[in-house]
Design an enzyme around this catalytic site. Sequence first.
Site, mmCIF file in Angstrom:
data_model
loop_
_atom_site.group_PDB
_atom_site.id
_atom_site.type_symbol
_atom_site.label_atom_id
_atom_site.label_comp_id
_atom_site.label_asym_id
_atom_site.label_seq_id
_atom_site.Cartn_x
_atom_site.Cartn_y
_atom_site.Cartn_z
ATOM 1 N N HIS A 266 0.821 -1.200 -0.084
ATOM 2 C CA HIS A 266 -0.107 -0.022 -0.005
ATOM 3 C C HIS A 266 0.873 1.220 0.142
ATOM 4 O O HIS A 266 2.117 1.412 0.497
ATOM 5 C CB HIS A 266 -0.814 -0.068 1.469
ATOM 6 C CG HIS A 266 -2.071 -0.890 1.256
ATOM 7 N ND1 HIS A 266 -3.064 -1.019 1.981
ATOM 8 C CD2 HIS A 266 -2.228 -1.976 0.595
ATOM 9 C CE1 HIS A 266 -4.040 -1.988 1.749
ATOM 10 N NE2 HIS A 266 -3.100 -2.791 0.735
ATOM 11 N N GLU B 248 1.040 3.922 1.825
ATOM 12 C CA GLU B 248 1.436 4.532 3.100
ATOM 13 C C GLU B 248 2.720 3.595 3.472
ATOM 14 O O GLU B 248 3.665 4.080 4.048
ATOM 15 C CB GLU B 248 0.391 4.117 4.077
ATOM 16 C CG GLU B 248 -1.110 4.979 3.836
ATOM 17 C CD GLU B 248 -2.059 4.064 3.200
ATOM 18 O OE1 GLU B 248 -3.242 4.368 3.542
ATOM 19 O OE2 GLU B 248 -1.793 3.427 2.290
ATOM 20 N N CYS C 276 -6.058 1.980 5.622
ATOM 21 C CA CYS C 276 -6.879 0.644 6.295
ATOM 22 C C CYS C 276 -6.418 0.373 7.519
ATOM 23 O O CYS C 276 -5.339 0.977 8.134
ATOM 24 C CB CYS C 276 -6.697 -0.524 5.010
ATOM 25 S SG CYS C 276 -4.981 -1.154 5.253
ATOM 26 N N CYS D 134 -2.443 -0.206 7.521
ATOM 27 C CA CYS D 134 -1.659 0.753 7.341
ATOM 28 C C CYS D 134 -1.939 1.942 8.454
ATOM 29 O O CYS D 134 -0.798 2.341 8.997
ATOM 30 C CB CYS D 134 -2.115 1.632 5.975
ATOM 31 S SG CYS D 134 -1.535 0.736 4.582
#
Length: 152
Positions: free
Chosen positions: A54, A56, A84, A87
């Site tokens: 992801h 992040e 999410c 993260c």
Amino acid sequence: MNLLPEPMKLALQEARRAAQRGEVPVGAVITDAAGQVLAAAGNRTEELHDPTAHAELLAIRAACEKLGSPRLPGCDLYVTLEPCPMCATAISFARIRRLYFAADDPKMGGVHHGPRIFTQTTCHHAPEIYDGLGAEQAAQLLRDFFRQRRGD
């Protein structure tokens, strides 16, 4: 979009680049306490065949590498979508000072939706949270991306 801070503009650029690569358009930028960009990334889960790639997490990894530290106290994270739960937990572990995010994610979010990671008693560190910054631009990128994928 001109009123957005530069790091959020850069995060939106990263999200657009992710979409061009066929990734869900999410971008993230980490700045130091002086506002200097340490890292910028877009989603790469498809490209890297990695469900943890992801934006992040990629930005956190790059910023930690640049600073030579497993934690980022005094650093701020700008991301185009509500993080999410995975993260959000990494944000806590990294000791990010401030989290700025654009669009809410009612389905998979982990900050204001779902498990609300930073409100859990087991959360070691909760950043200051500022949401809605560039929300419409980020949400439009996501709508366009999924509309195109569906063939609408």
